[in-house]
Design a protein around this motif. Structure first.
Motif, PDB file in Angstrom:
ATOM      1  N   PRO A 135      39.834  38.549  33.630  1.00 46.42           N
ATOM      2  CA  PRO A 135      40.760  38.491  34.770  1.00 46.42           C
ATOM      3  C   PRO A 135      40.061  38.449  36.132  1.00 46.42           C
ATOM      4  N   PHE A 136      38.899  37.852  36.207  1.00 43.96           N
ATOM      5  CA  PHE A 136      38.182  37.686  37.477  1.00 43.96           C
ATOM      6  C   PHE A 136      37.314  36.448  37.354  1.00 43.96           C
ATOM      7  N   LYS A 137      37.162  35.743  38.455  1.00 46.92           N
ATOM      8  CA  LYS A 137      36.438  34.467  38.438  1.00 46.92           C
ATOM      9  C   LYS A 137      35.142  34.506  39.221  1.00 46.92           C
ATOM     10  N   ASP A 138      34.926  35.559  40.017  1.00 42.87           N
ATOM     11  CA  ASP A 138      33.699  35.675  40.797  1.00 42.87           C
ATOM     12  C   ASP A 138      33.419  37.148  41.052  1.00 42.87           C
ATOM     13  N   VAL A 139      32.342  37.423  41.767  1.00 40.89           N
ATOM     14  CA  VAL A 139      31.918  38.804  41.988  1.00 40.89           C
ATOM     15  C   VAL A 139      32.935  39.572  42.817  1.00 40.89           C
ATOM     16  N   ARG A 140      33.466  38.980  43.849  1.00 38.11           N
ATOM     17  CA  ARG A 140      34.458  39.675  44.672  1.00 38.11           C
ATOM     18  C   ARG A 140      35.692  40.051  43.862  1.00 38.11           C
ATOM     19  N   GLU A 141      36.156  39.121  43.026  1.00 35.71           N
ATOM     20  CA  GLU A 141      37.317  39.418  42.184  1.00 35.71           C
ATOM     21  C   GLU A 141      36.987  40.483  41.139  1.00 35.71           C
ATOM     22  N   LEU A 142      35.750  40.452  40.622  1.00 36.54           N
ATOM     23  CA  LEU A 142      35.325  41.474  39.666  1.00 36.54           C
ATOM     24  C   LEU A 142      35.388  42.856  40.303  1.00 36.54           C
ATOM     25  N   ILE A 143      34.840  42.992  41.494  1.00 33.34           N
ATOM     26  CA  ILE A 143      34.835  44.295  42.171  1.00 33.34           C
ATOM     27  C   ILE A 143      36.262  44.746  42.464  1.00 33.34           C
ATOM     28  N   ALA A 144      37.090  43.842  42.949  1.00 39.03           N
ATOM     29  CA  ALA A 144      38.483  44.193  43.258  1.00 39.03           C
ATOM     30  C   ALA A 144      39.230  44.623  42.003  1.00 39.03           C
ATOM     31  N   TYR A 145      39.028  43.899  40.915  1.00 38.73           N
ATOM     32  CA  TYR A 145      39.720  44.234  39.672  1.00 38.73           C
ATOM     33  C   TYR A 145      39.242  45.578  39.130  1.00 38.73           C
ATOM     34  N   ALA A 146      37.932  45.818  39.180  1.00 42.56           N
ATOM     35  CA  ALA A 146      37.391  47.076  38.674  1.00 42.56           C
ATOM     36  C   ALA A 146      37.866  48.264  39.499  1.00 42.56           C
ATOM     37  N   LYS A 147      38.028  48.076  40.805  1.00 42.59           N
ATOM     38  CA  LYS A 147      38.536  49.166  41.647  1.00 42.59           C
ATOM     39  C   LYS A 147      40.003  49.446  41.356  1.00 42.59           C
ATOM     40  N   ALA A 148      40.758  48.388  41.052  1.00 42.63           N
ATOM     41  CA  ALA A 148      42.180  48.561  40.745  1.00 42.63           C
ATOM     42  C   ALA A 148      42.401  49.079  39.326  1.00 42.63           C
ATOM     43  N   ASN A 149      41.391  48.916  38.470  1.00 45.53           N
ATOM     44  CA  ASN A 149      41.508  49.325  37.065  1.00 45.53           C
ATOM     45  C   ASN A 149      40.269  50.119  36.656  1.00 45.53           C
ATOM     46  N   PRO A 150      40.093  51.319  37.208  1.00 42.88           N
ATOM     47  CA  PRO A 150      38.861  52.074  36.967  1.00 42.88           C
ATOM     48  C   PRO A 150      38.643  52.374  35.479  1.00 42.88           C
ATOM     49  N   GLY A 151      37.430  52.067  35.022  1.00 37.63           N
ATOM     50  CA  GLY A 151      37.059  52.336  33.644  1.00 37.63           C
ATOM     51  C   GLY A 151      37.583  51.355  32.625  1.00 37.63           C
ATOM     52  N   LYS A 152      38.304  50.332  33.071  1.00 41.57           N
ATOM     53  CA  LYS A 152      38.903  49.392  32.120  1.00 41.57           C
ATOM     54  C   LYS A 152      38.109  48.092  31.967  1.00 41.57           C
ATOM     55  N   VAL A 153      37.023  47.959  32.709  1.00 43.52           N
ATOM     56  CA  VAL A 153      36.162  46.779  32.573  1.00 43.52           C
ATOM     57  C   VAL A 153      34.953  47.159  31.728  1.00 43.52           C
ATOM     58  N   SER A 154      34.743  46.453  30.632  1.00 43.53           N
ATOM     59  CA  SER A 154      33.586  46.689  29.768  1.00 43.53           C
ATOM     60  C   SER A 154      32.491  45.677  30.096  1.00 43.53           C
ATOM     61  N   PHE A 155      31.265  46.129  30.073  1.00 47.24           N
ATOM     62  CA  PHE A 155      30.159  45.176  30.208  1.00 47.24           C
ATOM     63  C   PHE A 155      29.173  45.401  29.071  1.00 47.24           C
TER      64      PHE A 155
END
Length: 322
Positions: A135-155
């Protein structure tokens, strides 16, 4: 004038030194085994096999590349640390080699003292790779998504080096990731392609075959400058996270106790190997910088790396591996 007896005594005393020089000058006289302590198809494996192709051409002997996987690179490296220091058992490792003692509870060797540094072969950038269905296409979207969904992004990470890359990104961005450990860059990338993993840190060599794959998005390179392999991909600061810069490296080691002249000869062979035209062009295509350091300078570089990771561990930037 020296007596005949005196000349014979001097000659006898000189024989061991002459034998050592003759032995060094003869390297290699038989098959050389190079261990890659990481999975087949990963960045280190790709680099080592291409270097091996050049070495076979220049040294005139067979050279066998062997993957010995396990323990975050420890199992294969331990095998080399216990080998005879005669120049016929070598390893190609990455910067994980110097990080392991800060990321693991126990490592059965000292990453510097138990090895002979031969060549710092090349530095390389990591890449931040994302699945096309993330649900993100670039670094800015990744950071925004991770802030809105803390702990829900796996790497995904494949060893201590890529683990540090992801966790340092999270620290600077002020976000929380869930880390998933893989046994190599190749299986990590396979899961990103399949859509089973949204995000991963890996070497640019591991990701090179996916740069034009529409099921993978390469969000950024982690080096200070863009990579010649993929000049259209931005650096992390260009993509939206200031202050992030991180590059890995590949190096060749032998067991401790190797004669300096043998280490120098192997380094000289590495320098010749990268001049083989078809090998050099492929290295350049892979984005390798090929600015090699010899045994003495590589030893200093390893000590510098050790201090860097010691400081990072104290700051909590290297997560213990399970």
């Amino acid at each position: 004038m020296l007596s005949t007896r005196r000349c014979m005594m001097l000659a006898a005393l000189g024989l061991p030194a002459l034998a050592r020089r003759a032995s060094a000058q003869a390297w290699p006289t038989r098959t050389v085994h190079v261990t890659v302590p990481y999975s087949p198809g990963g960045g280190t494996d790709v680099f080592a096999r291409l270097l091996g192709e050049g070495l076979r051409t220049t040294v005139g002997q067979n050279l066998v590349i062997e993957n010995r996987v396990g323990g975050n690179g420890v199992i294969g490296s331990q095998q080399i640390s216990r080998a005879e220091p005669d120049g016929y058992a070598l390893a190609v490792v990455t910067n994980t080699h110097t990080m392991n003692k800060y990321a693991m509870q126990s490592v059965p060797f000292d990453g510097i003292a138990d090895f002979t540094p031969i060549s710092l072969l090349s530095s390389f950038p990591m890449v931040i790779a994302a699945s096309a269905n993330a649900p993100f296409k670039d670094v800015r979207e990744l950071i925004a998504y991770a802030k809105a969904n803390p702990g829900k992004v796996s790497f995904g990470s494949s060893e201590a080096s890529t683990s540090y890359g992801g966790n340092e990104f999270a620290r600077l961005a002020g976000v929380t990731f869930e880390e998933i450990a893989y046994r190599g860059g190749a299986p990590l990338m396979n899961d990103i392609v399949a859509g089973n993993l949204p995000l991963g840190w890996t070497s640019i060599l591991s990701a090179s075959s996916y740069l034009k794959n529409d099921r993978v998005r390469i969000l950024a390179v982690t080096s200070a400058e863009r990579s010649a392999l993929a000049p259209a991909i931005p650096t992390v600061p260009e993509a939206g996270l200031a202050g992030y810069q991180y590059a890995g490296w590949y190096g060749m080691l032998g067991p401790a106790g190797m004669k300096p002249e043998v280490a120098e000869m192997i380094h000289a062979a590495n320098l010749k190997a990268i001049t083989v035209p078809q090998v050099r062009s492929r290295f350049i295509d892979l984005g390798a910088d090929l600015q090699m350091l010899g045994p003495r300078d590589f030893h200093g570089y390893l000590q510098q790396e050790d201090r860097r990771w010691a400081d990072a561990a104290k700051a909590g930037l290297i997560k213990p591996l399970q």
